[in-house]
Enzyme design. Structure first.
Site, short mmCIF file in Angstrom:
data_model
loop_
_atom_site.label_atom_id
_atom_site.label_comp_id
_atom_site.label_asym_id
_atom_site.label_seq_id
_atom_site.Cartn_x
_atom_site.Cartn_y
_atom_site.Cartn_z
N ASP A 27 0.86 -1.19 0.00
CA ASP A 27 0.00 0.00 0.00
C ASP A 27 0.89 1.24 0.00
OD1 ASP A 27 -2.94 1.04 0.52
OD2 ASP A 27 -1.61 2.24 1.77
N GLU A 29 1.03 5.66 0.21
CA GLU A 29 0.41 6.98 0.43
C GLU A 29 1.14 7.96 -0.48
OE1 GLU A 29 -2.25 7.21 2.14
OE2 GLU A 29 -2.10 5.16 2.93
N HIS A 168 -5.45 5.04 6.45
CA HIS A 168 -4.72 5.85 5.46
C HIS A 168 -3.24 6.00 5.82
CE1 HIS A 168 -8.28 6.84 3.15
NE2 HIS A 168 -8.89 7.17 4.27
N ASP A 173 -2.82 -0.05 6.37
CA ASP A 173 -3.70 -0.41 5.25
C ASP A 173 -3.25 -1.71 4.59
OD1 ASP A 173 -4.94 1.91 5.87
OD2 ASP A 173 -4.67 2.89 3.93
#
Length: 593
Positions: A27, A29, A168, A173
Site C-alpha cells: 500500500d 500513500e 490511510h 492499510d
C-alpha cells in the site's frame, strides 16, 4: 494405428496451490492521484504465505515537494515527518528485493502499481514482471451488494472484521488488505478456486449474467454514436458514447468490465438502444443531452446541468455579489458557470478585494436606511465596506462600485489581478506564505471562472458558425453551431466538393433561438440556446488541429483585457511557482511574478 494411452496429470498441471504462493501486499500513500503530478510519501508492504506473515517493510518517503494540506489531514503525514526520510530512489531497491519472486497484491492495484512503475522508470530500475492481484476486482466478483454497499477497503475490513482497521497509513492499510485477501480467498473456495492461476483469471471472468445477456449486443452497429441501456419497463439505466458502438457495447458482457455498478446495470438491462451519429462531436453532445433528459441512475456525471453555480451581481439599490443556482435574463451580471460553491466563494472573495461592494446579505433600501433599521457589520470599521447601511455612502457613490464590478465580470479582469498581486506580494514580504497561497487560489478561481464565462459568451452570441475538420478516413467532418448549440453535424466524402454538403447541412439544421445568459440551462424549449457543457464540447472540437471556419455570422471575439489571456499567464505562473520550491522550503508557496 494404436490409440494413445490416457496419462494422469500431475499436481503441477493444476497450477500453483494458493497455500504455496508468497504474496507481498503493498500500500502507498501519495501527494495526489496521478504519478504525473504526485509523488509517494509512504510505502508499507507485508509478505505472507499460507496465512503466515513472513515479514514487513515500512518507510516514509520524501516526495521532493510540498504535501497538500488535505493530504496531511487525510493521512496525518506532515512535511516535518518526511524531511529526514529517504527519497524514492533510495527506497526502491529495498522494496524490489523484498518483493522478488512474489505475487503483488494491492487494493486498487492500478493506483499503487502505477506509482511504483513510474518511480522505477524515473530512476532507471527495470520493473519486474510481477503477477498482480487486485482485491477490489476479487471483491466485486465475490461479494454481492447485499453484503457490502461498496468495495472500499474500510468497508471490506468491517465486513471481514479485520484485526487492523485501515487508517490511510501504508503499513496499517497493507495489514488490513492482507486480512481482506484471506477472507476473499476463503470465499473463493466455494467457486472452486484453489490455485494462483485460477485466482487471477477469476476476477477477470464475466459473470453468468454478463454471459447470458451477450445477445443484447448482436444488433448493435459498428459506427460512432450513443447507446442506452434500458430495463424491462423502458427506464434508461445508462447512457454512453463510443466511436464504435458494437465494440463498446460488447465489452460490457466480457470479463474486461469489472466495475461493480456496470455489472449490476447489465443484470437489470433488457435491451440496448443506439443512436448512430455522423461525427464524434455529435455523439458527445447527444450523450450530454440524453443524460440530462433521462437522468439515468447509473450515470454519475452531467445528470444535473441545472445545478451549475453562478456568481450574480444583483439588481437592487445597493447591489451585492450573490451565489445562485439559476441564471436568468433579468438584467443582472453573471460570472460563471462555476464547478462548485467553494469555487464561487473563492471567486467572490477575489472580486471583493478589488471592488468594495457590501458583503452583507440583507436587502438594502433607501427607506430602511433613512429609518435607521438596516443591520450594520464590522467590515466598515476595517475599511472593507463603505457602509451604505449607515448612510455613509450615497447611492451615486455606490453606483461607481457597481459599475466597476460589472466591468470586471463582463470583460476587464485587470483590477482583480492587480489587487490580488499587491496583497500576495505584501503577504509574501511578511513571510505569511499560507495566506499568500490562499489569496493566489482565490485569484485562480476568479480568473478561470471569468475565462470560462467569456469563452461561452463569445460562442453563445453567434447566430451561426459553420466549421469543418479533417475526418480520420479522409473527407471532412462538418458542424453547424447556432447560439452555442450544435444544430447539425455531417460529413463530406473523400474527394467530394464540400459546398453542396455544407449548403444541405445548413438548410436542414435545427432552428435555435437565442437563449438567456450564455451557458444557462433553458427552461422548457430545447431549441433555446445551449448548456455550458455542450458549448465546451463544441469549443474543444473547434480548438483541435485542422479545424477550418467555413462560415460565421457575427463577431467571435473575447474581451481585450479579459481573463482568457490571464488564465494562461496564471497557469504558467503557478507552474513556475511549483518548480521554484526548494527542498528546504517545501510546503511554502511562492508569490506570483
Amino acid at each position: 494405428m494404436t490409440a494413445a494411452h490416457p496419462v494422469q496429470g500431475t499436481l503441477d498441471d493444476l497450477g500453483t496451490p494458493l497455500a504455496d504462493v508468497t504474496f507481498v501486499v503493498v500500500d502507498l500513500e501519495t501527494t495526489g492521484a496521478s504519478p504525473k503530478d504526485a509523488a509517494i510519501t509512504e510505502i508499507g508492504a507485508v509478505k505472507v504465505r499460507g496465512g503466515v506473515e513472513l515479514g514487513d517493510l515500512a518507510t516514509l518517503v520524501d516526495p521532493g515537494g510540498p504535501i497538500p494540506p488535505f493530504i496531511t489531514a487525510l493521512t496525518g503525514i506532515t512535511q516535518q515527518m518526511v524531511t529526514a526520510a529517504p527519497r524514492i530512489g533510495q527506497v526502491l531497491p529495498a522494496f524490489l528485493e523484498f518483493a522478488h519472486g512474489c505475487v503483488l497484491v494491492a487494493h486498487n492495484a492500478r493506483f499503487d502499481v502505477g506509482f511504483l512503475k513510474a518511480a522505477c522508470a524515473e530512476h532507471g530500475y527495470e520493473w519486474p514482471d510481477f503477477p498482480v492481484v487486485d482485491t477490489v476486482d476479487l471483491a466485486r466478483r465475490t461479494l454481492t451488494r447485499d453484503e457490502v454497499p461498496n468495495c472500499k477497503l474500510e468497508t471490506l475490513a468491517r465486513h471481514f472484521r479485520t484485526p487492523v482497521q485501515p487508517n490511510h497509513r501504508a503499513l496499517a492499510d497493507a495489514r488490513a488488505t492482507v486480512d481482506v485477501l484471506h477472507g476473499l480467498i476463503e470465499r473463493l473456495g466455494s467457486f472452486g478456486v484453489s490455485s494462483l492461476e485460477e485466482l487471477r483469471s477469476f476476477a477477470k471472468a464475466p459473470t453468468p449474467e454478463q454471459r447470458r445477456k451477450r445477445y443484447l449486443a448482436d444488433d448493435v452497429p459498428s459506427a460512432p454514436g450513443v447507446y442506452l441501456f434500458e430495463n424491462a419497463d423502458g427506464e434508461v439505466l445508462y447512457v454512453g458514447k463510443s466511436g464504435d458502438l458494437r465494440s463498446r457495447v460488447r465489452s460490457y458482457f466480457t470479463g474486461s468490465e469489472t466495475r461493480w455498478r456496470a455489472r449490476e446495470m447489465v443484470g437489470l438491462a433488457e435491451r440496448v438502444r443506439t443512436v448512430v451519429c455522423a461525427t464524434g462531436l455529435e455523439a458527445e453532445v447527444r450523450e450530454l443531452r440524453l443524460i440530462a433528459q433521462h437522468k439515468p441512475r447509473y450515470n454519475r456525471r452531467s445528470k444535473f446541468p441545472e445545478r451549475a453555480v453562478w456568481l450574480k451581481l444583483t439588481v437592487e439599490p445597493f447591489p451585492r455579489l450573490s451565489i445562485v443556482h439559476e441564471c436568468r435574463d433579468d438584467g443582472a451580471s453573471y460570472l460563471g458557470p462555476l464547478s462548485s460553491r467553494r469555487q464561487a466563494e473563492e471567486a467572490r472573495a477575489a472580486l471583493h478585494e478589488a471592488v468594495p461592494l457590501r458583503q452583507c446579505t440583507q436587502r438594502l433600501t433607501l427607506t430602511l436606511i433613512d429609518k435607521g433599521k438596516a443591520r450594520t457589520c464590522a467590515l466598515a470599521d476595517l475599511g472593507r465596506c463603505g457602509a451604505p447601511c449607515e448612510g455613509r455612502e450615497t447611492p451615486e457613490h455606490y453606483d461607481a462600485h457597481t459599475a466597476a464590478a460589472r466591468r470586471v465580470i463582463e470583460g476587464d479582469a485587470r483590477p482583480v489581478v492587480a489587487a490580488a498581486r499587491t496583497r500576495i506580494d505584501r503577504l509574501s514580504a511578511e513571510l505569511r506564505y499560507e495566506e499568500a497561497a490562499a489569496q493566489r487560489d482565490r485569484l485562480a478561481a476568479f480568473v478561470r471562472a471569468a475565462a470560462r464565462g467569456q469563452r461561452l459568451t463569445a460562442l453563445a452570441r453567434l447566430p451561426q458558425l459553420v466549421a469543418a475538420r479533417p475526418a480520420p478516413g479522409g473527407g471532412w467532418e462538418l458542424s453547424v453551431v447556432r447560439y452555442g448549440r450544435l444544430a447539425a453535424a455531417g460529413t463530406v466524402p473523400p474527394r467530394a466538393h464540400p459546398r453542396p454538403y455544407v449548403d444541405a447541412l445548413i438548410a436542414t439544421a435545427e432552428t435555435v433561438l437565442p437563449g438567456g445568459p450564455p451557458g444557462a440551462i433553458p427552461a422548457g424549449a430545447v431549441t433555446a440556446g445551449a448548456g455550458a457543457e455542450e458549448m465546451e464540447c463544441v469549443l474543444r472540437w473547434l480548438d483541435t488541429p485542422g479545424v477550418r471556419l467555413v462560415e460565421i455570422d457575427g463577431d467571435w471575439t473575447c474581451p481585450v483585457h479579459g481573463a482568457e489571456g490571464l488564465r494562461r499567464w496564471l497557469d504558467h505562473a503557478l507552474e513556475r511557482a511549483r518548480d521554484a520550491v526548494e527542498p528546504e522550503d517545501r510546503g511554502v508557496s511562492r508569490p506570483l511574478r
